[in-house]
Design a protein around this motif. Structure first.
Motif, PDB file in Angstrom:
ATOM      1  N   SER A 103       1.449   5.391  -0.129  1.00 38.22           N
ATOM      2  CA  SER A 103       0.819   6.632   0.337  1.00 38.22           C
ATOM      3  C   SER A 103       1.545   7.823  -0.270  1.00 38.22           C
ATOM      4  CB  SER A 103       0.898   6.742   1.863  1.00 38.22           C
ATOM      5  OG  SER A 103       0.245   5.677   2.495  1.00 38.22           O
ATOM      6  N   GLN A 112      -3.510   0.958  -3.241  1.00 40.13           N
ATOM      7  CA  GLN A 112      -3.472  -0.422  -2.750  1.00 40.13           C
ATOM      8  C   GLN A 112      -3.138  -1.315  -3.919  1.00 40.13           C
ATOM      9  OE1 GLN A 112      -3.878  -1.739   0.430  1.00 40.13           O
ATOM     10  NE2 GLN A 112      -3.274  -3.658  -0.552  1.00 40.13           N
ATOM     11  N   TYR A 167      -3.793   7.211  -1.747  1.00 41.48           N
ATOM     12  CA  TYR A 167      -3.264   5.871  -1.546  1.00 41.48           C
ATOM     13  C   TYR A 167      -3.325   5.061  -2.832  1.00 41.48           C
ATOM     14  CZ  TYR A 167      -4.210   7.147   3.325  1.00 41.48           C
ATOM     15  OH  TYR A 167      -4.252   7.784   4.552  1.00 41.48           O
ATOM     16  N   ARG A 192      -8.409   8.149  -1.592  1.00 42.29           N
ATOM     17  CA  ARG A 192      -7.890   9.390  -1.016  1.00 42.29           C
ATOM     18  C   ARG A 192      -8.525   9.656   0.341  1.00 42.29           C
ATOM     19  NH1 ARG A 192      -9.045  13.768  -5.221  1.00 42.29           N
ATOM     20  NH2 ARG A 192      -8.212  15.183  -3.610  1.00 42.29           N
ATOM     21  N   THR A 227      -3.916  13.042   1.631  1.00 39.23           N
ATOM     22  CA  THR A 227      -3.195  11.824   1.264  1.00 39.23           C
ATOM     23  C   THR A 227      -3.964  11.040   0.202  1.00 39.23           C
ATOM     24  OG1 THR A 227      -2.194  11.677   3.463  1.00 39.23           O
ATOM     25  CG2 THR A 227      -2.185   9.684   2.118  1.00 39.23           C
ATOM     26  N   ARG A 257       0.846  -1.187   0.000  1.00 42.11           N
ATOM     27  CA  ARG A 257       0.000   0.000   0.000  1.00 42.11           C
ATOM     28  C   ARG A 257       0.878   1.232   0.000  1.00 42.11           C
ATOM     29  NH1 ARG A 257      -3.726   2.792   4.643  1.00 42.11           N
ATOM     30  NH2 ARG A 257      -5.454   3.501   3.321  1.00 42.11           N
TER      31      ARG A 257
END
Length: 115
Positions: free
Chosen positions: A21, A81, A79, A71, A77, A19
């Motif tokens: 970020s 995945q 992300y 988000r 942030t 994951r």
């Protein structure tokens, strides 16, 4: 000065997950579309996924069904995945606003997938 800080990369076996970020010091983050990009070894940076300010998503066909962009506006942030990773997913991953902020890219985060 806008800053984009990516993290979460690593070295994994094929089939595993990571994951990523990206924290963006962007005052307009909540109303900006954001994207993830990948630069594979010896290749140009290419589009991976996009999330609109409203939360709609678009994924490149090479990752659709395996990667999911999301988000958190409260944390500025975005992300990524990444599931069922493949060796061809290897590269440096970057995030940016869409349209891209000219001349502003983070350091990226390295993802290496071993077969």
């Amino acid at each position: 000065q806008v800053q984009l800080v990516e993290s979460g990369g690593g070295s994994v076996q094929a089939g595993e997950s990571l994951r990523l970020s990206c924290v963006a010091s962007l005052d307009t983050f909540s109303v900006s579309d954001m994207g993830w990009y990948r630069q594979a070894p010896g290749k140009q940076r290419s589009f991976i996924a996009r999330v609109t300010s409203g939360g709609s998503t678009l994924h490149d066909s090479s990752v659709k069904g395996r990667f999911t962009i999301s988000r958190d506006n409260a944390k500025n942030t975005v992300y990524l995945q990444m599931n069922s990773l493949k060796p061809e997913d290897t590269g440096v991953y970057f995030c940016n606003k869409i349209p891209n902020i000219v001349g502003v890219w983070g350091q990226g985060t390295q993802v290496t997938v071993y077969s």
